[in-house]
Design an enzyme around this catalytic site. Structure first.
Site, PDB file in Angstrom:
ATOM      1  N   LYS A  58      -3.061  21.948  76.405  1.00 37.75           N
ATOM      2  CA  LYS A  58      -4.012  22.812  75.696  1.00 37.75           C
ATOM      3  C   LYS A  58      -5.216  22.029  75.186  1.00 37.75           C
ATOM      4  O   LYS A  58      -5.061  21.033  74.488  1.00 37.75           O
ATOM      5  CB  LYS A  58      -3.292  23.500  74.535  1.00 37.75           C
ATOM      6  CG  LYS A  58      -4.193  24.295  73.610  1.00 37.75           C
ATOM      7  CD  LYS A  58      -3.384  25.034  72.577  1.00 37.75           C
ATOM      8  CE  LYS A  58      -4.255  25.640  71.494  1.00 37.75           C
ATOM      9  NZ  LYS A  58      -3.493  26.470  70.547  1.00 37.75           N
ATOM     10  N   CYS A  90      -5.431  25.470  65.201  1.00 45.07           N
ATOM     11  CA  CYS A  90      -5.332  24.601  66.365  1.00 45.07           C
ATOM     12  C   CYS A  90      -6.660  23.940  66.753  1.00 45.07           C
ATOM     13  O   CYS A  90      -6.736  22.719  66.889  1.00 45.07           O
ATOM     14  CB  CYS A  90      -4.756  25.366  67.548  1.00 45.07           C
ATOM     15  SG  CYS A  90      -5.431  27.015  67.770  1.00 45.07           S
ATOM     16  N   ASP A 118       1.894  24.994  66.729  1.00 41.05           N
ATOM     17  CA  ASP A 118       2.568  25.950  65.839  1.00 41.05           C
ATOM     18  C   ASP A 118       4.008  25.566  65.543  1.00 41.05           C
ATOM     19  O   ASP A 118       4.852  26.442  65.311  1.00 41.05           O
ATOM     20  CB  ASP A 118       2.532  27.364  66.431  1.00 41.05           C
ATOM     21  CG  ASP A 118       1.133  27.950  66.484  1.00 41.05           C
ATOM     22  OD1 ASP A 118       0.174  27.243  66.141  1.00 41.05           O
ATOM     23  OD2 ASP A 118       1.001  29.123  66.881  1.00 41.05           O
ATOM     24  N   LYS A 153       0.844  28.832  59.043  1.00 41.83           N
ATOM     25  CA  LYS A 153      -0.405  28.585  59.758  1.00 41.83           C
ATOM     26  C   LYS A 153      -1.480  29.566  59.260  1.00 41.83           C
ATOM     27  O   LYS A 153      -1.158  30.712  58.926  1.00 41.83           O
ATOM     28  CB  LYS A 153      -0.162  28.793  61.259  1.00 41.83           C
ATOM     29  CG  LYS A 153      -1.400  28.825  62.139  1.00 41.83           C
ATOM     30  CD  LYS A 153      -0.987  29.204  63.554  1.00 41.83           C
ATOM     31  CE  LYS A 153      -2.189  29.422  64.456  1.00 41.83           C
ATOM     32  NZ  LYS A 153      -1.779  29.840  65.812  1.00 41.83           N
TER      33      LYS A 153
END
Length: 750
Positions: free
Chosen positions: A130, A72, A35, A392
């Site tokens: 992540k 993502c 992000d 986003k």
């Protein structure tokens, strides 16, 4: 007498040749921010200090036309496979399987990942941070594990499986097992620092074992996904800077981008994004809150750059930096999930507990700390994406255009120059295969941009790239871009397509749809062709239904959860669903032989969540206590008497009820051996979510659910002092979820 060939003096031994990578093959380090907007790195125009990234850019290359997928999970799927995200089954998020081939929420086994391709060529592969490529309902102790990092070619994993995690109290996994973080905020722990420690440890161990083998490392910190958490002194520093507001920030960043050559001279800012007001239209209190929230975001980025400095320093000291391909980029643009006013602790609003501006103002000093889940307002997210439109999730530039730095002194130019060709994240895998010297696996849809890295005048051969996310659509075709913003719940036929000559209009300011209707029509047709070829169809703009359907498929009719003593940590997505329903919790304990009044039985019996929200059943000063923590607001219910030193069944019951014309309330009861010992009525229950942190029995690890920073608090892990046999959670059949609210909260999680 022995038979011929039966003894070693008659047979020559032989050994298979080990798989070795090409001679001189480089290490590969991909740093994937979360992000982070197009303008957030210093070398892309920001006032945020990113000297490590700037150093890599100064001795490497920057791309100005690098694009991602707007989210993502999808960017990760395209990056790892070299294919379009829908075509490998990750059309949207890893959180759910929509029942269509393009929207499975996991990457198909038919698409090998970089880790698998490099592993087959002799690389050793390390993943930190992540992941978010596993259905979250498969993130528990039964897996299945074939979609976890070790199931997709990584040899070591240290990080988190979800879209986000608390930096002071992370949901950590090592390889295939959940683990407790090695510290918390009281010991100075921060996840990003831990990830850097672990990366250096893996590299050092690798070098000790076989320094001739190259490695591939994916380093994917939580920065700058919410919650924005960083050292307070850094937040203080950036608060002073961002008091100038988002309008001045956009202006300053664009001027710097033009000076750096990131965008051409003459580039102008588009109008503010819809519903973003001028900075000066806000009150002093509002501006103070917004600046502090942006300061936490900036501090998190600065803090992460400092950890990257440690990685780069290690590579330099160990003599590996020159022959390591280092890539730094982001998975999508800055996020709109903070809404118009941002959040100090989003866990309250997601559960129907308002967070008015007066409360935000009162908690200014808490922002970025261990009991906050902060996110920035739209205005500063817009500034992070300077000079691009939207955010986003959207297929306009603010959602899909990202910074990209590559540094490899042994193989690429080191003059800090720019590369302007259009490139997409699915093009990265074939580019890496070319740089490393490996043949491309079959089925790649990306196009290598290796030639453009060597020669600024080279073309990549790429001619088209589609985009789609939640019904937002776009296509780049030979320098032009058609794009449509889609309002969920409306007809796709009503969407208005815009047309931009992206080669000369980098930030989509001059809409040529009316002037070039034939070109636009041809590009829309091309989008439909790409959609059919890549499993984009059927178009699906549903948020709430997809989350609800996935939860129902996973949990089905299950109404009982039994947790025996010794159970491992349970992720939130596989924990009991207490939202908007009645339920009963009971725990079988043995307190015989303990000085209960003296505190020997104290500790947590069961807890789900963290300081920002959740629930905990525990014993304190010999009394049974339950904390219903909704958005950081503790609702404590305690037994009036000390528990007897006996075998007991301790419990908590929530009965949900609603009178016509009145809001839902919960009748909460504490029980000892079935008898009610304390009772309260509350309008604050888990309407939409419990917590994105998980559940433990016998302790409460990390930033604890109950009494955080209050008188009489317990300090994690606060292990239960009695003997715990089991905990049973029974769910009643009266659940009534607001699926739209659930969908909105889940989207903010991504």
């Amino acid at each position: 007498m022995t038979r011929p060939g039966a003894t070693i003096d008659q047979v020559e031994p032989s050994w298979p040749e080990p798989v070795r990578p090409p001679v001189g093959a480089p290490n590969v380090l991909v740093v994937l921010f979360d992000d982070v907007g197009f303008a957030d790195f210093g070398c892309y125009g920001s006032e945020v200090a990113t000297p490590t990234i700037d150093r890599l850019a100064g001795a490497g290359l920057r791309m100005t036309g690098f694009h991602t997928t707007a989210m993502c999970s999808t960017t990760r799927a395209a990056l790892f496979t070299g294919r379009n995200h829908h075509s490998v089954g990750m059309g949207c998020l890893a959180n759910f399987d929509s029942g269509y081939p393009g929207y499975r929420g996991r990457v198909t086994r038919d698409a090998p990942m970089i880790s698998e391709v490099l592993g087959a060529a002799g690389y050793r592969n390390y993943m930190l941070g992540k992941w978010h490529l596993t259905n979250l309902t498969e993130s528990g102790p039964t897996g299945p594990f074939d979609g976890w990092p070790l199931g997709r070619g990584f040899h070591r994993f240290y990080g988190f499986l979800d879209a986000e995690t608390d930096q002071y109290s992370p949901e950590l996994v090592r390889d295939n097992s959940p683990i407790a973080a090695p510290g918390d905020h009281t010991t100075g722990y921060h996840l990003t620092e831990d990830l850097a420690d672990q990366a250096i440890a893996m590299w050092s161990s690798h070098e000790a074992a076989d320094p001739a083998l190259p490695w591939f490392t994916m380093f994917a910190p939580g920065a700058c996904h919410a919650p924005h958490q960083a050292p307070v002194e850094l937040i203080d520093h950036y608060e002073r800077i961002f008091r100038k507001g988002w309008d001045a920030t956009r202006h300053d960043r664009l001027a710097r981008q033009i000076e750096l050559g990131i965008v051409p001279a003459g580039t102008v800012l588009p109008d503010r994004n819809p519903m973003v007001r001028p900075w000066d239209a806000h009150t002093d209190d509002e501006r103070a809150v917004f600046a502090r929230l942006m300061a936490a975001y900036a501090a998190m980025l600065d803090h992460t750059d400092r950890q990257l400095a440690r990685l780069v320093d290690h590579l330099e000291r160990s003599g590996q930096l020159d022959n390591t391909i280092v890539i730094v980029t982001s998975d999508n643009g800055s996020s709109q999930e903070g809404g118009p006013n941002g959040f100090v602790n989003a866990m309250g609003p997601y559960n129907g507990r308002p967070e008015p501006m007066v409360e935000k103002s009162a908690r200014l000093a808490d922002i970025g700390g261990p009991d906050t889940h902060s996110n920035i307002p739209w205005g500063f997210a817009m500034a992070a994406n300077t000079p691009l439109k939207r955010y986003k999730q959207n297929t306009h530039g603010g959602g899909v255009r990202d910074p990209f730095v590559i540094h490899w002194p042994a193989g690429l130019p080191t003059d800090g120059s720019l590369r302007t060709p259009f490139a997409h994240v699915c093009d990265l895998a074939p580019t890496l295969y070319d740089l490393v010297g490996l043949a491309h696996p079959d089925g790649l849809e990306g196009v290598s941009f290796e030639a453009a890295l060597h020669d600024p005048d080279a073309t990549t051969g790429k001619v088209r790239q589609y985009f789609e996310m939640f019904g937002h659509r776009g296509i780049w075709l030979d320098g032009w871009k058609a794009v449509a913003y889609h309002q969920p719940g409306t007809s796709f036929d009503d969407d208005r397509w815009e047309l931009y000559h992206l080669d000369v209009d980098v930030n989509e300011v001059h809409d040529l749809a009316a002037a070039e209707p034939e070109r636009l029509a041809a590009m829309i047709d091309a989008w439909w062709d790409e959609a059919e070829a890549n499993q984009v169809l059927p178009l699906d703009d549903r948020f709430a239904e997809r989350f609800a359907e996935n939860a129902e498929r996973h949990r089905g009719g299950r109404t009982r959860y039994v947790f025996w003593n010794g159970m491992e940590h349970l992720p939130g997505d596989v924990a009991p669903d207490l939202r908007s329903r009645s339920y009963t919790i009971s725990a079988e304990v043995d307190l015989r032989g303990l000085d209960v009044a003296g505190g020997q039985a104290d500790g947590v019996i069961v807890a789900h969540g963290d300081a920002t929200g959740g629930w905990s059943l525990f014993v304190r000063d010999g009394r049974l206590v339950h904390d219903l923590n909704v958005g950081g607001e503790a609702q404590l219910l305690a037994s009036p008497e000390v528990l007897p030193a006996e075998r007991l069944t301790l419990g908590f019951r929530m009965d949900r009820h609603q009178e016509p014309g009145h809001p839902v309330v919960g009748d909460a009861q504490l029980t000892v051996d079935g008898s009610t010992v304390a009772r309260m009525e509350t309008g604050r229950t888990f309407f939409v979510m419990v917590s994105w942190s998980g559940l433990d029995i016998g302790m409460d690890r990390g930033t604890t659910v109950s009494d955080y920073d209050r008188t009489g608090r317990y300090v994690g892990p606060n292990v239960f002092g009695g003997r715990l046999r089991r905990v049973v959670v029974d769910l009643h059949g009266d659940q009534e979820l607001d699926h739209e609210a659930v969908g909105a909260a889940e989207m903010a999680r991504e």
